[in-house]
Design a protein around this motif. Sequence first.
Motif, PDB file in Angstrom:
ATOM      1  N   SER A   1       0.799  -1.232   0.000  1.00 35.39           N
ATOM      2  CA  SER A   1       0.000   0.000   0.000  1.00 35.39           C
ATOM      3  C   SER A   1       0.832   1.282   0.000  1.00 35.39           C
ATOM      4  CB  SER A   1      -0.967  -0.001   1.190  1.00 35.39           C
ATOM      5  OG  SER A   1      -0.264  -0.100   2.413  1.00 35.39           O
ATOM      6  N   PRO A   2       2.030   1.352   0.632  1.00 34.16           N
ATOM      7  CA  PRO A   2       2.792   2.614   0.577  1.00 34.16           C
ATOM      8  C   PRO A   2       3.438   2.894  -0.778  1.00 34.16           C
ATOM      9  CG  PRO A   2       3.414   1.285   2.493  1.00 34.16           C
ATOM     10  CD  PRO A   2       2.647   0.407   1.572  1.00 34.16           C
ATOM     11  N   TYR A   3       3.447   1.931  -1.679  1.00 34.05           N
ATOM     12  CA  TYR A   3       4.171   2.093  -2.947  1.00 34.05           C
ATOM     13  C   TYR A   3       3.524   3.192  -3.789  1.00 34.05           C
ATOM     14  CZ  TYR A   3       6.878   0.729  -7.031  1.00 34.05           C
ATOM     15  OH  TYR A   3       7.745   0.723  -8.101  1.00 34.05           O
ATOM     16  N   VAL A   4       4.339   4.149  -4.212  1.00 36.49           N
ATOM     17  CA  VAL A   4       3.864   5.282  -5.011  1.00 36.49           C
ATOM     18  C   VAL A   4       4.074   4.956  -6.488  1.00 36.49           C
ATOM     19  CG1 VAL A   4       4.157   7.735  -5.517  1.00 36.49           C
ATOM     20  CG2 VAL A   4       4.393   6.902  -3.165  1.00 36.49           C
ATOM     21  N   SER A   5       2.984   4.926  -7.232  1.00 37.02           N
ATOM     22  CA  SER A   5       3.093   4.652  -8.664  1.00 37.02           C
ATOM     23  C   SER A   5       3.488   5.892  -9.453  1.00 37.02           C
ATOM     24  CB  SER A   5       1.767   4.105  -9.196  1.00 37.02           C
ATOM     25  OG  SER A   5       0.724   5.053  -8.994  1.00 37.02           O
ATOM     26  N   ARG A   6       3.074   7.060  -8.967  1.00 32.00           N
ATOM     27  CA  ARG A   6       3.443   8.315  -9.639  1.00 32.00           C
ATOM     28  C   ARG A   6       3.441   9.442  -8.617  1.00 32.00           C
ATOM     29  NH1 ARG A   6      -0.403  10.112 -14.323  1.00 32.00           N
ATOM     30  NH2 ARG A   6       0.781   8.572 -15.533  1.00 32.00           N
ATOM     31  N   LEU A   7       4.464  10.275  -8.706  1.00 30.50           N
ATOM     32  CA  LEU A   7       4.561  11.461  -7.861  1.00 30.50           C
ATOM     33  C   LEU A   7       4.625  12.681  -8.770  1.00 30.50           C
ATOM     34  CD1 LEU A   7       4.909  12.427  -4.868  1.00 30.50           C
ATOM     35  CD2 LEU A   7       7.361  12.530  -5.347  1.00 30.50           C
ATOM     36  N   SER A   8       3.715  13.603  -8.553  1.00 36.99           N
ATOM     37  CA  SER A   8       3.664  14.800  -9.389  1.00 36.99           C
ATOM     38  C   SER A   8       3.649  16.043  -8.507  1.00 36.99           C
ATOM     39  CB  SER A   8       2.430  14.776 -10.300  1.00 36.99           C
ATOM     40  OG  SER A   8       1.248  14.637  -9.529  1.00 36.99           O
ATOM     41  N   LEU A   9       3.863  17.177  -9.146  1.00 35.75           N
ATOM     42  CA  LEU A   9       3.922  18.463  -8.452  1.00 35.75           C
ATOM     43  C   LEU A   9       2.775  19.339  -8.930  1.00 35.75           C
ATOM     44  CD1 LEU A   9       5.649  20.244  -6.507  1.00 35.75           C
ATOM     45  CD2 LEU A   9       6.829  21.097  -8.544  1.00 35.75           C
ATOM     46  N   SER A  10       2.086  19.959  -7.988  1.00 34.63           N
ATOM     47  CA  SER A  10       0.951  20.811  -8.335  1.00 34.63           C
ATOM     48  C   SER A  10       1.412  22.020  -9.143  1.00 34.63           C
ATOM     49  CB  SER A  10       0.227  21.271  -7.067  1.00 34.63           C
ATOM     50  OG  SER A  10       1.103  22.034  -6.250  1.00 34.63           O
ATOM     51  N   THR A  11       0.466  22.667  -9.776  1.00 37.36           N
ATOM     52  CA  THR A  11       0.808  23.798 -10.639  1.00 37.36           C
ATOM     53  C   THR A  11       1.411  24.965  -9.863  1.00 37.36           C
ATOM     54  OG1 THR A  11      -1.494  24.545 -10.427  1.00 37.36           O
ATOM     55  CG2 THR A  11      -0.943  23.194 -12.346  1.00 37.36           C
ATOM     56  N   ASP A  12       1.042  25.110  -8.591  1.00 37.53           N
ATOM     57  CA  ASP A  12       1.625  26.183  -7.788  1.00 37.53           C
ATOM     58  C   ASP A  12       2.943  25.773  -7.128  1.00 37.53           C
ATOM     59  OD1 ASP A  12       0.715  24.372  -5.972  1.00 37.53           O
ATOM     60  OD2 ASP A  12      -0.610  25.752  -4.900  1.00 37.53           O
TER      61      ASP A  12
END
Length: 210
Positions: A130-141
């Motif tokens: 469950s902790p595995y991150v499939s994608r990490l993105s950054l918000s527009t701000d």
Amino acid sequence: MNLLLRATYARRWLRSSASAYAKAAGAPAVNSYRRKRLELDQHRERDREPEREFLDDGREVLYEGPLMEKIKGVKTMSLVSCVATSMLGPYMMLTRDELSRQSDFQQITVGFLVLAIGAGTTAFLSWVCSPYVSRLSLSTDKKVFIAEQTDVLLRHKVTAFPVGSQTPVDILRPMVNFEAEKRHYFLAKENMKHKLVREQFPWIVKEDDE
């Protein structure tokens, strides 16, 4: 004449010996240079910035998990086995073969054991993955990280936490290397190529260097 031939032979032998010695002495230096050049190329390849990728809503993709498809496959097999054991357990408890020597209590115990194994393995795999991150993105701000994961039923789950709120965590749980707002996450260090990710998660980068 004999002395002249001996002198010529001695001169040729000295030249060949000197040449062989020079090559032998220069070989370690050449090998050392090639090794350093290879290490430098590897560092450059690792530190090279990937091409920037943006989603439709303007978020920048910083990281993508390399094992997501395998984890989905493992979770799918676990869910299938859980469903199968959930159907098999009651059948084993309610049906009885006339030739069977098991008592009713033994048969019910075996049925419950099958149910417990199916549900237990599924719950354990969900807890591990469950902790595995499939994608990490950054918000527009550029103030919030958005982490995409999957739950026990393989449904898409999105969580967000402010940039800078992540901290290293040391717990007896696999696939966890940081915490943010009381939630555990895991990033695979080999795919942390974006400069911002390496700056914000330095303890994972150091673990990679070790």
